[in-house]
Design a protein around this motif. Structure first.
Motif: not given
Length: 719
Positions: A48, A70, A74, A113, A117, A126, A128, A133, A135, A149, A153
């Protein structure tokens, strides 16, 4: 017994979405197909992003960005989006929380989701694009989302100043003339049409994508579809037989000349047919649809889930069974039959997904439409004159007109009466809820007596151990089925994370210096519980006690309120907040939600919150929560929650002939007295605490003994 109120015909022209073919209506088939569309997901855990420190509540930023790198997920998703639409690509893709049934908690295989994420909260959407990206989630989850996350994000703090709505952000950030992709199975008709209108106005297009590109990224790592058994819900606790509920629903349909109605919400299917399952964690529901016509009803479900008892119950109610993936064929046939007989198909635009509306519209336009691939790979066709797969399409009061009804008038889009009928509990359901809370009270008191003794002896426990011990004590109660949601055991700063979930690696310890917020609930054969208590096992600070007292006073204000029938919850929300507002404090969640009877812990149509668009009035027999709170980021959280039944208030007058309503608490668990600042409470508020504790003592004494009973007597002594 009449479960559904009479309805007056109200028709609206359907301005539908574009009618691109829907490739599959099959939950199982779509799930199976995804496993053959992509290579296995790359293994390895993605860290994260570092969370940013949360600003003061009065200066809440609307956006919090993670680091710029990323995740491989993603990257792979963006590649697929660039190749969508036969290489034309889409500029953005929307990933909601919901599954095809619009449930708050989708089964693991539909938690798209969460997969993409890393954020596990129950609410969020979310988006993209090629270079962003984002949320969107609400104030219950800001802290949780910041910590969960994955890299790449940006958190959009919905409801805060400066945070745009999703459609507004898309209008500003995707090029004019470009396409925005979505999965029509995961958006309601109302949501999809609102989004399409907003995008079209700005010169952009909303296009369905099939297969869902998130499923392609997920590949073989995607969990299997749920297969929990389905069992009857005892008439002792249901109160009304399924056949009687169906008969009353058909009367409501006939009043609107509807020959077919498709029930898509899982809790409504379970309630209507008096069945319970286990396909969704904590919610006793099963993945299914139910098509009701004038003279038949069909449950679309994986038949392997139905045991002998469930099958017998369905036969007794006159309900047929068909494969889950056959719902598209049956709906198409029902729509074609409704057009032929000048009747209508009733769809709730706030619950039915946009893909199913497309199926119906295609059938109305063409009369014969392919809706799915069979398990053998052959296309099935929906006949215009037969319901197909055991779902008979009755004439529903056809008027015998010689000319078929135009397609745009066949679909009747308005709310179903099921939510209102389910929300108002009958006598048997209320008796079951009372019994469930008595069992739950025994478990909670036993737990609190044990925890206080453990901490008093100098021992400390982790939040996970707190959760496990409480769950074990609930499981020892008769008729226990499951927890009604993941237990929230938040010690100290973790209590400020409104929907916190303790994990072994990061769990805090609960000891003599801890303020613990404990929000938990149980599913029993007879009912559903949800209760929050906040307690300190040593000496709380004066600030903590003062905040607790303000929360308690708000709780009492809502509990003692008297209001005319039909009052919406939004008109009552301020009563619970006012004591906090006087100090310049507040909380970022609603004050109350509806609760099912041995069903979902969250249900509508009622809500006690500042969401002014929810205008469903409170009615006698509804069960709601009363849960004001206060949270200081990085410090502590406080919440006091009881469930209550909306009941008739004994008023000396009835102005205008109206009934007046008030609350009758169901929860029977003591509220910690040492957290209360009595000097800041009125005499009436102190009397309320004493009366509530007297009720708790009287209710639980026959079911307790020994140390637990002695603890209860001490905990309920008058202030």
């Amino acid at each position: 017994m009449r479960l559904f109120s009479s309805v007056v015909p109200h028709l609206r022209v359907v301005h539908g979405l574009s009618l691109e073919p829907v490739l599959s209506s099959s939950y199982a088939a779509r799930h199976r197909a995804a496993h053959h569309l992509a290579s296995p997901l790359k293994t390895g855990r993605f860290l994260c992003s570092a969370s940013l420190s949360s600003p003061a509540p009065t200066r809440q930023r609307s956006m919090v960005a993670s680091n710029e790198s990323t995740s491989p997920k993603l990257d792979e998703l963006r590649t697929l989006l660039s190749k969508a639409q036969d290489g034309e690509g889409v500029a953005a893709f929307i990933i909601p929380t919901e599954d095809a049934h619009m449930g708050e908690y989708p089964p693991d295989c539909d938690a798209r989701r969460v997969f993409v994420t890393g954020f596990t909260g129950s609410a969020g959407t979310a988006v993209v694009t090629s270079d962003a990206a984002l949320l969107w989630t609400d104030g219950r989850y800001f802290l949780q989302a910041e910590s969960q996350l994955e890299s790449g994000w940006t958190l959009m703090k919905h409801g805060t100043p400066g945070c745009p709505e999703i459609e507004d952000w898309l209008a500003e950030n995707v090029p004019e003339g470009s396409a925005v992709g979505y999965d029509p199975w995961l958006h309601t008709v109302a949501a999809a049409e609102k989004l399409e209108a907003a995008l079209t106005e700005g010169g952009r297009r909303l296009v369905p994508l099939s297969p869902n590109p998130v499923d392609q990224v997920w590949g073989r790592a995607r969990p299997a579809a749920p297969a929990a058994p389905v069992a009857p819900h005892a008439l002792e606790w249901a109160g009304v037989a399924a056949a009687e509920k169906l008969a009353d629903l058909r009367r409501a349909m006939a009043a609107l000349r509807a020959s077919a109605l498709l029930v898509t919400a899982l809790d409504e299917v379970a309630w209507l047919l008096n069945l319970r399952g286990g396909d969704v964690a904590h919610n006793p529901v099963f993945i299914s649809y139910c098509l009701v016509t004038a003279d038949a009803a069909t449950l679309f479900v994986d038949g392997a889930k139905l045991g002998e008892a469930a099958g017998a119950a369905l036969r007794e109610a006159g309900v047929g069974v068909a494969a889950y993936e056959a719902v598209g064929d049956a709906l198409a046939a029902a729509a074609a039959e409704a057009r032929r007989t000048s009747t209508r198909v009733w769809l709730d635009p706030a619950k039915v997904n946009a893909a199913l509306k497309r199926v119906a519209l295609l059938a109305l336009e063409h009369g014969d439409v392919e809706t799915r691939a069979s398990p053998r790979g052959k296309k099935r066709r929906a006949s215009a004159g037969a319901a197909g797969n055991g779902a008979a399409a009755g004439d529903g009061g056809a008027v015998g007109e010689s000319h078929p009804t135009p397609p745009h008038r066949v679909l009747l889009e308005r709310p179903f009466p099921l939510a209102a009928a389910k929300g108002v509990k009958n006598a048997a359901e209320l008796a079951g809820m009372v019994e469930a809370h008595l069992r739950d009270g025994v478990a909670l008191v036993t737990f609190l007596a044990w925890l206080e003794a453990e901490v008093g002896a100098g021992r400390s426990l982790t939040e996970v151990e707190v959760d496990e011990r409480l769950t074990a004590l609930r499981a020892a109660q008769p008729g226990y089925r499951d927890t009604s949601f993941d237990t929230i055991a938040g010690a100290g700063p973790h209590g400020a994370i409104i929907h916190y979930r303790a994990e072994p690696a990061t769990a805090a310890r609960v000891g003599a210096d801890t303020l613990l917020l404990l929000d938990s609930g149980g599913q029993y054969d007879c009912g559903t519980t949800d209760v929050t208590r906040t307690m300190h096992f040593g000496t709380p600070s004066e600030h903590q006690r003062r905040c607790f007292t303000r929360v308690l006073r708000g709780h009492i204000a809502l509990d003692t309120a008297v209001y005319p029938e039909g009052t919406p919850g939004c008109a009552l929300d301020a009563l619970a907040r006012a004591p906090l507002w006087q100090l310049g404090l507040n909380y970022r969640h609603g004050t109350g939600h509806g609760v099912g009877a041995a069903l979902n812990v969250h249900e509508g149509p009622q809500s006690i919150s500042g969401r002014w668009h929810i205008t469903a009035g409170l009615a006698r027999g509804m069960v709601c929560s009363n849960e004001p709170g206060y949270y200081e980021d990085g410090a502590f959280g406080i919440r006091i929650e009881n469930l209550f039944v909306v009941t008739e208030a004994q008023t000396p007058f009835r102005f205008g002939g109206q009934e007046y309503l008030t609350a009758q608490p169901l929860t029977v668990v003591p509220i910690q007295k040492k957290m209360m600042v009595r000097e800041e409470m009125t005499a009436d508020e102190i009397a309320w605490v004493d009366a509530y504790h007297a009720k708790v003592l009287a209710a639980l004494t026959p079911r307790l003994s020994g140390r637990e009973l002695e603890w209860l007597k001490e905990a309920t002594l008058p202030l």
